[in-house]
Design a protein around this motif. Structure first.
Motif, PDB file in Angstrom:
ATOM      1  N   LEU A 157       3.059  11.481  -6.655  1.00 19.68           N
ATOM      2  CA  LEU A 157       1.891  10.702  -6.234  1.00 19.68           C
ATOM      3  C   LEU A 157       2.264   9.253  -5.918  1.00 19.68           C
ATOM      4  O   LEU A 157       1.744   8.655  -4.975  1.00 19.68           O
ATOM      5  CB  LEU A 157       0.822  10.742  -7.330  1.00 19.68           C
ATOM      6  CG  LEU A 157       0.160  12.107  -7.552  1.00 19.68           C
ATOM      7  CD1 LEU A 157      -0.737  12.081  -8.777  1.00 19.68           C
ATOM      8  CD2 LEU A 157      -0.643  12.530  -6.320  1.00 19.68           C
ATOM      9  N   VAL A 158       3.162   8.673  -6.716  1.00 17.03           N
ATOM     10  CA  VAL A 158       3.607   7.290  -6.460  1.00 17.03           C
ATOM     11  C   VAL A 158       4.259   7.194  -5.081  1.00 17.03           C
ATOM     12  O   VAL A 158       4.002   6.252  -4.314  1.00 17.03           O
ATOM     13  CB  VAL A 158       4.577   6.817  -7.565  1.00 17.03           C
ATOM     14  CG1 VAL A 158       5.311   5.548  -7.143  1.00 17.03           C
ATOM     15  CG2 VAL A 158       3.820   6.583  -8.863  1.00 17.03           C
ATOM     16  N   ALA A 159       5.090   8.191  -4.758  1.00 15.58           N
ATOM     17  CA  ALA A 159       5.765   8.177  -3.450  1.00 15.58           C
ATOM     18  C   ALA A 159       4.784   8.458  -2.321  1.00 15.58           C
ATOM     19  O   ALA A 159       4.778   7.774  -1.294  1.00 15.58           O
ATOM     20  CB  ALA A 159       6.889   9.211  -3.446  1.00 15.58           C
ATOM     21  N   GLU A 160       3.928   9.475  -2.522  1.00 19.17           N
ATOM     22  CA  GLU A 160       2.985   9.892  -1.475  1.00 19.17           C
ATOM     23  C   GLU A 160       2.017   8.766  -1.113  1.00 19.17           C
ATOM     24  O   GLU A 160       1.657   8.587   0.047  1.00 19.17           O
ATOM     25  CB  GLU A 160       2.217  11.125  -1.972  1.00 19.17           C
ATOM     26  CG  GLU A 160       1.203  11.686  -1.006  1.00 19.17           C
ATOM     27  CD  GLU A 160       0.501  12.896  -1.597  1.00 19.17           C
ATOM     28  OE1 GLU A 160       1.062  14.004  -1.505  1.00 19.17           O
ATOM     29  OE2 GLU A 160      -0.596  12.745  -2.175  1.00 19.17           O
ATOM     30  N   ARG A 161       1.591   7.985  -2.114  1.00 17.20           N
ATOM     31  CA  ARG A 161       0.597   6.928  -1.879  1.00 17.20           C
ATOM     32  C   ARG A 161       1.236   5.548  -1.687  1.00 17.20           C
ATOM     33  O   ARG A 161       0.526   4.547  -1.602  1.00 17.20           O
ATOM     34  CB  ARG A 161      -0.393   6.887  -3.054  1.00 17.20           C
ATOM     35  CG  ARG A 161      -1.153   8.198  -3.222  1.00 17.20           C
ATOM     36  CD  ARG A 161      -2.086   8.166  -4.416  1.00 17.20           C
ATOM     37  NE  ARG A 161      -2.682   9.461  -4.675  1.00 17.20           N
ATOM     38  CZ  ARG A 161      -3.512   9.731  -5.675  1.00 17.20           C
ATOM     39  NH1 ARG A 161      -3.853   8.765  -6.512  1.00 17.20           N
ATOM     40  NH2 ARG A 161      -4.001  10.952  -5.850  1.00 17.20           N
ATOM     41  N   HIS A 162       2.573   5.500  -1.662  1.00 17.69           N
ATOM     42  CA  HIS A 162       3.301   4.239  -1.445  1.00 17.69           C
ATOM     43  C   HIS A 162       2.836   3.162  -2.420  1.00 17.69           C
ATOM     44  O   HIS A 162       2.588   2.005  -2.052  1.00 17.69           O
ATOM     45  CB  HIS A 162       3.117   3.772   0.000  1.00 17.69           C
ATOM     46  CG  HIS A 162       3.566   4.788   1.012  1.00 17.69           C
ATOM     47  ND1 HIS A 162       4.870   4.904   1.434  1.00 17.69           N
ATOM     48  CD2 HIS A 162       2.880   5.775   1.655  1.00 17.69           C
ATOM     49  CE1 HIS A 162       4.978   5.902   2.298  1.00 17.69           C
ATOM     50  NE2 HIS A 162       3.789   6.453   2.447  1.00 17.69           N
ATOM     51  N   LEU A 163       2.736   3.551  -3.693  1.00 14.49           N
ATOM     52  CA  LEU A 163       2.144   2.662  -4.691  1.00 14.49           C
ATOM     53  C   LEU A 163       3.029   1.477  -5.052  1.00 14.49           C
ATOM     54  O   LEU A 163       2.526   0.460  -5.523  1.00 14.49           O
ATOM     55  CB  LEU A 163       1.785   3.457  -5.947  1.00 14.49           C
ATOM     56  CG  LEU A 163       0.577   4.388  -5.798  1.00 14.49           C
ATOM     57  CD1 LEU A 163       0.300   5.111  -7.101  1.00 14.49           C
ATOM     58  CD2 LEU A 163      -0.664   3.606  -5.370  1.00 14.49           C
ATOM     59  N   LEU A 164       4.329   1.585  -4.851  1.00 21.01           N
ATOM     60  CA  LEU A 164       5.177   0.434  -5.145  1.00 21.01           C
ATOM     61  C   LEU A 164       4.848  -0.732  -4.221  1.00 21.01           C
ATOM     62  O   LEU A 164       4.714  -1.882  -4.662  1.00 21.01           O
ATOM     63  CB  LEU A 164       6.656   0.814  -5.037  1.00 21.01           C
ATOM     64  CG  LEU A 164       7.174   1.759  -6.137  1.00 21.01           C
ATOM     65  CD1 LEU A 164       8.577   2.238  -5.806  1.00 21.01           C
ATOM     66  CD2 LEU A 164       7.147   1.065  -7.490  1.00 21.01           C
ATOM     67  N   LYS A 222      -0.133   4.789   6.513  1.00 22.91           N
ATOM     68  CA  LYS A 222       0.375   5.549   5.354  1.00 22.91           C
ATOM     69  C   LYS A 222      -0.346   5.181   4.055  1.00 22.91           C
ATOM     70  O   LYS A 222      -0.277   5.911   3.079  1.00 22.91           O
ATOM     71  CB  LYS A 222       1.887   5.304   5.189  1.00 22.91           C
ATOM     72  CG  LYS A 222       2.740   5.785   6.359  1.00 22.91           C
ATOM     73  CD  LYS A 222       4.212   5.741   6.037  1.00 22.91           C
ATOM     74  CE  LYS A 222       4.742   4.340   5.862  1.00 22.91           C
ATOM     75  NZ  LYS A 222       4.766   3.537   7.080  1.00 22.91           N
ATOM     76  N   ILE A 223      -1.040   4.054   4.045  1.00 27.41           N
ATOM     77  CA  ILE A 223      -1.729   3.587   2.832  1.00 27.41           C
ATOM     78  C   ILE A 223      -3.136   4.179   2.797  1.00 27.41           C
ATOM     79  O   ILE A 223      -3.847   4.178   3.805  1.00 27.41           O
ATOM     80  CB  ILE A 223      -1.808   2.043   2.797  1.00 27.41           C
ATOM     81  CG1 ILE A 223      -0.419   1.432   2.968  1.00 27.41           C
ATOM     82  CG2 ILE A 223      -2.463   1.565   1.513  1.00 27.41           C
ATOM     83  CD1 ILE A 223       0.569   1.784   1.878  1.00 27.41           C
ATOM     84  N   THR A 224      -3.553   4.677   1.626  1.00 34.82           N
ATOM     85  CA  THR A 224      -4.884   5.294   1.517  1.00 34.82           C
ATOM     86  C   THR A 224      -5.979   4.232   1.623  1.00 34.82           C
ATOM     87  O   THR A 224      -5.765   3.057   1.309  1.00 34.82           O
ATOM     88  CB  THR A 224      -5.053   6.032   0.173  1.00 34.82           C
ATOM     89  OG1 THR A 224      -5.012   5.061  -0.892  1.00 34.82           O
ATOM     90  CG2 THR A 224      -3.963   7.075  -0.033  1.00 34.82           C
ATOM     91  N   ALA A 225      -7.165   4.674   2.045  1.00 36.08           N
ATOM     92  CA  ALA A 225      -8.305   3.761   2.189  1.00 36.08           C
ATOM     93  C   ALA A 225      -8.636   3.101   0.851  1.00 36.08           C
ATOM     94  O   ALA A 225      -8.952   1.903   0.793  1.00 36.08           O
ATOM     95  CB  ALA A 225      -9.514   4.526   2.713  1.00 36.08           C
ATOM     96  N   GLU A 226      -8.560   3.880  -0.243  1.00 32.44           N
ATOM     97  CA  GLU A 226      -8.888   3.332  -1.561  1.00 32.44           C
ATOM     98  C   GLU A 226      -7.977   2.161  -1.921  1.00 32.44           C
ATOM     99  O   GLU A 226      -8.435   1.142  -2.443  1.00 32.44           O
ATOM    100  CB  GLU A 226      -8.765   4.423  -2.641  1.00 32.44           C
ATOM    101  CG  GLU A 226      -9.816   5.515  -2.574  1.00 32.44           C
ATOM    102  CD  GLU A 226      -9.548   6.536  -1.472  1.00 32.44           C
ATOM    103  OE1 GLU A 226     -10.463   7.323  -1.170  1.00 32.44           O
ATOM    104  OE2 GLU A 226      -8.422   6.542  -0.910  1.00 32.44           O
ATOM    105  N   ASN A 227      -6.701   2.300  -1.641  1.00 32.28           N
ATOM    106  CA  ASN A 227      -5.760   1.233  -1.982  1.00 32.28           C
ATOM    107  C   ASN A 227      -5.924   0.010  -1.081  1.00 32.28           C
ATOM    108  O   ASN A 227      -5.741  -1.127  -1.510  1.00 32.28           O
ATOM    109  CB  ASN A 227      -4.328   1.761  -1.920  1.00 32.28           C
ATOM    110  CG  ASN A 227      -4.035   2.709  -3.074  1.00 32.28           C
ATOM    111  OD1 ASN A 227      -4.610   2.576  -4.149  1.00 32.28           O
ATOM    112  ND2 ASN A 227      -3.144   3.669  -2.864  1.00 32.28           N
TER     113      ASN A 227
END
Length: 569
Positions: A344-351, A381-386
């Motif tokens: 999930l961290v990789a998929e959502r580019h959370l870093l 690539k970034i989700t709307a929520e983020n």
């Protein structure tokens, strides 16, 4: 002070005081309260052979068994008890209520016990949820107990439930604390007044000696720190709450691609899971190394020589050795959880998202923040929520800056396909916790002196770019206990009772021999729980014990969802 042990004490009393073979009946709310702190194997060891819901009318009659009923003193649970007593399925009944019982309820139970099967009725004050020793919450959910009525005011049902939960906590800890509240919060004041009234009214339970000079309750309001629940958390326990979700100790993994049947739902328990107890506060980087050691230890014990270099290697190792899954379910569970978090961290580019979040939360650098935020919002690539979370953090920090670009960012979000309701979350949070609502200079940017402190703070060495942020609540508690900025905190956290004579805030020697409970109206976060756990270690030399609680446990999504129903523009 230990919230988990408080409920375990009552659980142990119930299943030990009633000897012999028995069943345990719980209601909708006491079931998760008990499951958070106890296990099926423990109950079996105490001859509790069946645990069921009292609302389940399809249970078989077993008159040779005794029955323990542990329920909340609500109308629904009382009705379920009355239905049970009219047609008893067990030989003897021992009824325990999780909070103070009305006299009328006892009378109704007595009238309906025609078979004379009730042997005991008691109050056991376990009317709160205890995920960790220093964390409790009331479990308010918008669907059952919406927090707000109109604006910054209590929904009556939520207020009543919160007073009951805090009352039970204080009775279980045997505390009659002095109450302080955040001056700018009508909700904190109202909660303090209702709780003080109840403690005075129930002097037989709380004692007649008055306030305990070694116990403090600080009631604070989430609106004074809306930043903490909006940030991506990087410790194991917090990441599980934020990215996967924990529901009273249970984690549902049935949606995970390729998940195995035996780990579709897993339980987390500090008492039963040594690895989790030791690793819950590790950041994501250290967590990978810690779980690698765990797998390597198992390999050593089983004389396996499978090469382990990454989380993917760990997952392949677990899948290749069925006996590993069978013998070491606990390790399998954590390999699965860390693997899913990694995905999930990789998929959502959370870093990348988190780096900008931390900059917005901790540093005053408008031009570079705005440039980075524009790029992030435009990144498909970034989700709307983020995207929205970062825009809210920008709006909170730069709301009063003349050159702010809040309107432009809203348009940019819309043009990049973000839903209108999500874009409106920016105004929702500003209405709830904008600069005009907050009591503190949260970002240390409202005057020349605080800006200087903020810049100096930003120059100091940072261990990790993703964990720069310290919750405002933790800074408040540490300053109070250390005796710093006393006048500021006396002004911001006045005594509910002006005649009270608790320890002064700001004593140059700091606080000693104090039990301090901090309660957050609007919900508490796992980042704050970790901060309090670490403060407990730091302040042990002063004999200060801390506990934190809230109306609920908040993640970024639950926080925004709760606000959207009341503060929608």
């Amino acid at each position: 002070m230990d919230a988990v042990k408080a409920i375990q004490y009552y659980t142990n009393r119930m299943v030990t005081d009633v000897s012999g073979m028995k069943v345990l009946l719980l209601d909708r709310e006491t079931t998760p309260m008990i499951s958070l702190v106890s296990t099926q194997s423990y109950l079996l060891a105490k001859e509790t052979y069946l645990v069921d819901r009292i609302e389940n009318s399809g249970r078989d009659a077993m008159r040779h068994l005794k029955c323990i009923c542990f329920v909340r003193p609500t109308d629904a649970s009382l009705q379920a008890l009355l239905d049970e007593l009219r047609s008893p399925k067990y030989g003897d009944y021992y009824i325990y209520f999780s909070n103070i019982l009305k006299k009328s309820m006892i009378e109704v139970l007595a009238e309906n016990d025609e078979s004379e099967v009730v042997r005991e009725i008691q109050e056991f004050y376990a009317d709160f949820y205890a995920p960790t020793p220093c964390l409790f919450h009331i479990g308010l959910t918008p669907s059952v107990h919406p927090l707000f009525a109109e604006g910054h005011s209590w929904n009556p049902g939520a207020l009543g439930r919160t007073v009951q939960g805090l009352c039970a906590l204080l009775l279980s800890l045997k505390k009659r604390p002095n109450i302080r509240y955040e001056r700018n919060s009508a909700m904190a004041l109202k909660l303090g007044q209702e709780l003080e009234y109840l403690m005075s009214h129930e002097a037989g339970l709380f004692g007649t000696k008055g306030v305990d000079s070694h116990a403090q309750l600080f009631i604070v309001d989430r609106k004074n720190d809306p930043v903490t629940p909006l940030l991506t958390q990087w410790t194991y326990h917090a990441l599980l709450y934020e990215l996967i979700g924990i529901n009273n100790g249970r984690i549902d993994l049935s949606h995970v691609p390729g998940i195995r049947a035996e780990v579709k739902e897993v339980m987390l328990s500090q008492d039963q899971d040594t690895f989790f107890k030791q690793s819950q506060h590790l950041n994501f980087g250290d967590l990978g190394a810690s779980i690698k050691k765990l797998v390597e230890l198992y390999q050593t014990n089983t004389k396996s020589h499978h090469q382990i270099e990454s989380i993917a290697d760990m997952k392949r190792f677990v899948e290749a050795y069925p006996e590993f899954r069978k013998l070491s379910g606990n390790v399998t569970k954590h390999v699965t959880l860390v693997g899913e978090l990694s995905r999930l961290v990789a998929e959502r580019h959370l870093l990348a998202v988190s780096e900008l979040e931390q900059s917005l939360a901790c540093n005053e650098q408008h031009n570079s923040d705005l440039k980075a935020l524009r790029a992030l919002i435009s990144d498909a690539k970034i989700t709307a929520e983020n995207k929205v979370r970062c825009a809210i953090l920008y709006a909170l920090r730069y709301e009063r800056a003349q050159s702010n670009a809040i309107a432009e960012l809203k348009q940019l979000l819309t043009s990049n396909g973000v839903d209108a309701d999500q874009v409106a979350s920016i105004d929702v949070v500003l209405r709830y916790a904008g600069a005009g609502e907050r009591q503190s200079d949260l970002f240390q940017n409202e005057n020349l002196f605080s800006r200087g402190r903020s810049i100096f703070k930003g120059l100091q060495g940072v261990e990790n770019v993703y964990t720069q942020h310290t919750p405002a609540l933790a800074e408040m508690v540490e300053q109070i206990v250390r005796g710093k900025q006393g006048l500021h905190w006396q002004e911001r956290l006045p005594n509910l009772d002006p005649k009270a004579r608790p320890p002064l805030l700001g004593n140059e020697n700091g606080m000693h021999n104090q039990d301090i409970i901090v309660f957050v109206v609007g919900g508490v976060t796992m980042e704050e729980e970790m901060a309090v756990a670490k403060l407990n270690e730091k302040l042990a030399s002063q004999n200060v014990r801390l506990m934190i609680g809230g109306t609920s446990i908040q993640t970024s999504s639950s926080f925004l969802a709760e606000l959207s129903t009341t503060f929608f523009p």
